[in-house]
Scaffold this motif. Structure first.
Motif, PDB file in Angstrom:
ATOM      1  N   PHE A   1      -5.139   8.620  -4.159  1.00 38.71           N
ATOM      2  CA  PHE A   1      -5.738   7.520  -3.273  1.00 38.71           C
ATOM      3  C   PHE A   1      -6.348   6.514  -4.527  1.00 38.71           C
ATOM      4  CE2 PHE A   1      -6.325   8.915   0.906  1.00 38.71           C
ATOM      5  CZ  PHE A   1      -5.561   9.729   1.166  1.00 38.71           C
ATOM      6  N   ASN A   2      -7.224   6.982  -5.500  1.00 36.72           N
ATOM      7  CA  ASN A   2      -7.630   5.996  -6.395  1.00 36.72           C
ATOM      8  C   ASN A   2      -6.621   5.470  -7.133  1.00 36.72           C
ATOM      9  OD1 ASN A   2     -10.378   6.297  -5.862  1.00 36.72           O
ATOM     10  ND2 ASN A   2     -10.672   8.257  -6.764  1.00 36.72           N
ATOM     11  N   LYS A   3      -5.656   6.099  -7.727  1.00 33.89           N
ATOM     12  CA  LYS A   3      -4.593   5.367  -8.303  1.00 33.89           C
ATOM     13  C   LYS A   3      -3.975   4.324  -7.488  1.00 33.89           C
ATOM     14  CE  LYS A   3      -3.574   9.229 -11.794  1.00 33.89           C
ATOM     15  NZ  LYS A   3      -2.734  10.322 -11.910  1.00 33.89           N
TER      16      LYS A   3
ATOM     17  N   LEU B   1      -6.242   1.454  -7.625  1.00 34.16           N
ATOM     18  CA  LEU B   1      -6.087   0.627  -8.822  1.00 34.16           C
ATOM     19  C   LEU B   1      -5.151  -0.305  -9.358  1.00 34.16           C
ATOM     20  CD1 LEU B   1      -8.309   3.288 -11.250  1.00 34.16           C
ATOM     21  CD2 LEU B   1      -9.134   0.958 -10.463  1.00 34.16           C
ATOM     22  N   ALA B   2      -3.818   0.570  -8.866  1.00 30.48           N
ATOM     23  CA  ALA B   2      -2.364  -0.125  -9.273  1.00 30.48           C
ATOM     24  C   ALA B   2      -2.508  -1.493  -8.414  1.00 30.48           C
ATOM     25  CB  ALA B   2      -1.478   0.854  -8.968  1.00 30.48           C
ATOM     26  N   ILE B   3      -2.750  -1.461  -7.148  1.00 34.01           N
ATOM     27  CA  ILE B   3      -2.553  -2.523  -6.049  1.00 34.01           C
ATOM     28  C   ILE B   3      -3.628  -3.727  -6.487  1.00 34.01           C
ATOM     29  CG2 ILE B   3      -2.919  -3.523  -3.893  1.00 34.01           C
ATOM     30  CD1 ILE B   3      -1.727  -0.776  -2.958  1.00 34.01           C
ATOM     31  N   SER B   4      -5.002  -3.242  -6.950  1.00 33.93           N
ATOM     32  CA  SER B   4      -5.653  -4.378  -7.443  1.00 33.93           C
ATOM     33  C   SER B   4      -5.389  -5.140  -8.638  1.00 33.93           C
ATOM     34  CB  SER B   4      -7.182  -3.618  -7.482  1.00 33.93           C
ATOM     35  OG  SER B   4      -7.654  -2.942  -6.484  1.00 33.93           O
ATOM     36  N   ARG B   5      -4.879  -4.348  -9.433  1.00 35.47           N
ATOM     37  CA  ARG B   5      -4.575  -5.005 -10.785  1.00 35.47           C
ATOM     38  C   ARG B   5      -3.165  -6.032 -10.517  1.00 35.47           C
ATOM     39  NH1 ARG B   5      -5.245   0.593 -14.479  1.00 35.47           N
ATOM     40  NH2 ARG B   5      -7.425   0.498 -14.580  1.00 35.47           N
ATOM     41  N   ALA B   6      -2.295  -5.224  -9.864  1.00 30.23           N
ATOM     42  CA  ALA B   6      -1.177  -6.095  -9.676  1.00 30.23           C
ATOM     43  C   ALA B   6      -1.106  -7.216  -8.801  1.00 30.23           C
ATOM     44  CB  ALA B   6       0.111  -5.187  -8.944  1.00 30.23           C
ATOM     45  N   SER B   7      -2.251  -7.237  -7.957  1.00 32.04           N
ATOM     46  CA  SER B   7      -2.442  -8.585  -7.331  1.00 32.04           C
ATOM     47  C   SER B   7      -3.753  -9.419  -7.932  1.00 32.04           C
ATOM     48  CB  SER B   7      -3.024  -8.185  -5.792  1.00 32.04           C
ATOM     49  OG  SER B   7      -4.230  -7.335  -5.785  1.00 32.04           O
ATOM     50  N   GLU B   8      -4.000  -8.993  -8.991  1.00 24.39           N
ATOM     51  CA  GLU B   8      -5.145  -9.662  -9.803  1.00 24.39           C
ATOM     52  C   GLU B   8      -6.448  -9.913  -9.060  1.00 24.39           C
ATOM     53  OE1 GLU B   8      -3.482 -13.349 -11.190  1.00 24.39           O
ATOM     54  OE2 GLU B   8      -2.309 -12.212 -12.844  1.00 24.39           O
ATOM     55  N   GLY B   9      -6.744  -8.809  -8.229  1.00 27.82           N
ATOM     56  CA  GLY B   9      -7.810  -8.705  -7.338  1.00 27.82           C
ATOM     57  C   GLY B   9      -7.711  -9.359  -5.996  1.00 27.82           C
TER      58      GLY B   9
ATOM     59  N   LEU C   1       0.698  -1.156  -0.019  1.00 28.25           N
ATOM     60  CA  LEU C   1       0.046  -0.081  -0.034  1.00 28.25           C
ATOM     61  C   LEU C   1       0.903   1.310  -0.084  1.00 28.25           C
ATOM     62  CD1 LEU C   1      -3.100   0.958   0.376  1.00 28.25           C
ATOM     63  CD2 LEU C   1      -2.512   1.590   2.920  1.00 28.25           C
ATOM     64  N   VAL C   2       1.681   1.240   1.052  1.00 27.98           N
ATOM     65  CA  VAL C   2       2.548   2.586   0.960  1.00 27.98           C
ATOM     66  C   VAL C   2       3.516   2.650  -0.017  1.00 27.98           C
ATOM     67  CG1 VAL C   2       4.348   3.825   2.240  1.00 27.98           C
ATOM     68  CG2 VAL C   2       2.210   2.578   3.702  1.00 27.98           C
ATOM     69  N   GLY C   3       4.001   1.853  -0.603  1.00 20.76           N
ATOM     70  CA  GLY C   3       5.017   1.874  -1.770  1.00 20.76           C
ATOM     71  C   GLY C   3       4.312   1.996  -3.009  1.00 20.76           C
ATOM     72  N   GLU C   4       3.103   1.891  -3.312  1.00 21.73           N
ATOM     73  CA  GLU C   4       2.337   2.498  -4.258  1.00 21.73           C
ATOM     74  C   GLU C   4       1.759   3.764  -4.049  1.00 21.73           C
ATOM     75  OE1 GLU C   4       1.553   2.316  -7.942  1.00 21.73           O
ATOM     76  OE2 GLU C   4       2.166   0.420  -7.224  1.00 21.73           O
ATOM     77  N   PHE C   5       1.468   3.958  -2.894  1.00 24.30           N
ATOM     78  CA  PHE C   5       1.186   5.489  -2.458  1.00 24.30           C
ATOM     79  C   PHE C   5       2.164   6.461  -2.789  1.00 24.30           C
ATOM     80  CE2 PHE C   5       0.122   8.793   0.407  1.00 24.30           C
ATOM     81  CZ  PHE C   5      -1.116   9.074   0.202  1.00 24.30           C
ATOM     82  N   LEU C   6       3.257   6.079  -2.260  1.00 28.41           N
ATOM     83  CA  LEU C   6       4.279   6.917  -2.457  1.00 28.41           C
ATOM     84  C   LEU C   6       4.526   7.106  -3.968  1.00 28.41           C
ATOM     85  CD1 LEU C   6       6.865   5.575   0.150  1.00 28.41           C
ATOM     86  CD2 LEU C   6       5.654   7.938   0.399  1.00 28.41           C
ATOM     87  N   ASN C   7       4.614   6.115  -4.772  1.00 33.74           N
ATOM     88  CA  ASN C   7       4.900   6.226  -6.221  1.00 33.74           C
ATOM     89  C   ASN C   7       3.769   7.318  -6.880  1.00 33.74           C
ATOM     90  OD1 ASN C   7       6.971   4.707  -6.245  1.00 33.74           O
ATOM     91  ND2 ASN C   7       5.584   2.605  -6.959  1.00 33.74           N
ATOM     92  N   ASN C   8       2.683   7.189  -6.140  1.00 37.89           N
ATOM     93  CA  ASN C   8       1.724   8.257  -7.021  1.00 37.89           C
ATOM     94  C   ASN C   8       1.745   9.806  -6.257  1.00 37.89           C
ATOM     95  OD1 ASN C   8      -0.275   6.666  -8.877  1.00 37.89           O
ATOM     96  ND2 ASN C   8      -0.210   5.275  -7.084  1.00 37.89           N
ATOM     97  N   LEU C   9       2.189   9.613  -4.944  1.00 37.14           N
ATOM     98  CA  LEU C   9       2.364  10.852  -4.265  1.00 37.14           C
ATOM     99  C   LEU C   9       3.373  11.697  -5.075  1.00 37.14           C
ATOM    100  CD1 LEU C   9       1.427  12.694  -1.990  1.00 37.14           C
ATOM    101  CD2 LEU C   9       3.138  11.711  -0.410  1.00 37.14           C
TER     102      LEU C   9
END
Length: 281
Positions: free
Chosen positions: A247-249, A252-260, A229-237
């Motif tokens: 927040f939404n990006k 979506l990025a985590i949902s797609r990377a983990s295939e749901g 969560l934080v890794g992806e959040f920092l990327n988008n921040l």
């Protein structure tokens, strides 16, 4: 006209000239005073307008990693808190960071935040560590929590909804919350009726909330330096933009990377855009 009359006329003329000069000086002085007063009023108005227009940004960042009841420390939580604190400071936030906080530490930190919130304040809360739901409410657990029953959670944890309510009562302009606590915790086997993950956190009155998983779901601890969560959040921040977009990006990025398999939750009741970046509002 005789000499005496001529002297009187000259005297009157000189007196009139002096009076005129004095009047001009007084008038000029009055005009200068008026201009000075107008300038002072303008400066005062600018200062007041600037004070009203300036939006303060506060963040409370809590990273709890060393729980005595856990088999291993949550090293990511500490790394996450430090990295996020640094990123938020670059984005104009005044950050209060607390690591491995006891309950007293957490209560004091929340009270410090409370004392500084004003009507124009954008406030952000981050918590990384163990979280537990009890009575349909989510609690952040301090490192000194002794949990055996559900009532222990309510007594020793710090309610996320309670912190949000405090922000609301203080009149915060906007409330941003990121909670990375949907982990399997060391207390779950102690409850007869145990609810996994976190309860839904309501985004009431101009709030934006991001949690690492859907309500009632848990995620496994990864092996990277930061949590997913934080890794992806920092990327988008780093890309800045509106808080809602970040927040939404992230979701979506985590949902797609983990295939749901891991689907973070975003809840929003923002009434106006909040932007990351020092120039943002």
């Amino acid at each position: 006209m005789n000499v005496r009359q001529l002297d009187i006329s000259r005297t009157i003329a000189v007196a009139a000239a002096l009076i005129g000069t004095v009047s001009l000086v007084i008038g000029a002085h009055a005009a200068l005073n008026m201009r000075a007063l107008d300038a002072a009023k303008a400066v005062s108005t600018d200062q007041v307008t600037g004070a009203i227009g300036q939006t303060s940004r506060l963040a409370l960042v809590i990273g709890n990693g060393h729980y005595p009841d856990a088999s291993a420390p949550l090293t990511q939580s500490i790394n996450d808190a430090r990295a996020l604190s640094s990123a938020l400071r670059k984005n104009g936030f005044d950050v209060d960071m607390v690591e491995d906080a006891t309950r007293d530490d957490m209560v004091r930190a929340v009270n410090r935040l409370k004392s500084r919130i004003k009507r124009d304040t954008v406030v952000m809360l981050f918590f990384g560590g163990y979280g537990v739901q009890a009575g349909r409410e989510s609690y952040m657990l301090p490192v000194d929590a002794v949990i055996w029953k559900e009532k222990d959670v309510r007594r020793q944890g710090v309610s996320i909804d309670g912190v949000l309510e405090m922000m609301k009562e203080q009149g915060a302009k906007a409330k941003l919350v990121v909670v990375d606590a949907s982990r399997r915790n060391p207390y779950e086997r102690r409850f007869r009726a145990y609810s996994h993950g976190l309860a839904p956190i309501s985004a009431s009155d101009n709030a934006l909330i991001l949690t690492s998983a859907s309500p009632g779901k848990v995620v496994d601890e990864g092996k990277g330096e930061h949590s997913v969560l934080v890794g992806e959040f920092l990327n988008n921040l780093d890309a800045q933009g509106s808080a809602e977009s970040v927040f939404n990006k992230t979701r979506l990025a985590i949902s797609r990377a983990s295939e749901g398999d891991q689907v973070p939750t975003v809840s929003s009741s923002l009434l106006e855009d909040v932007h990351f970046g020092e120039a943002g509002g």
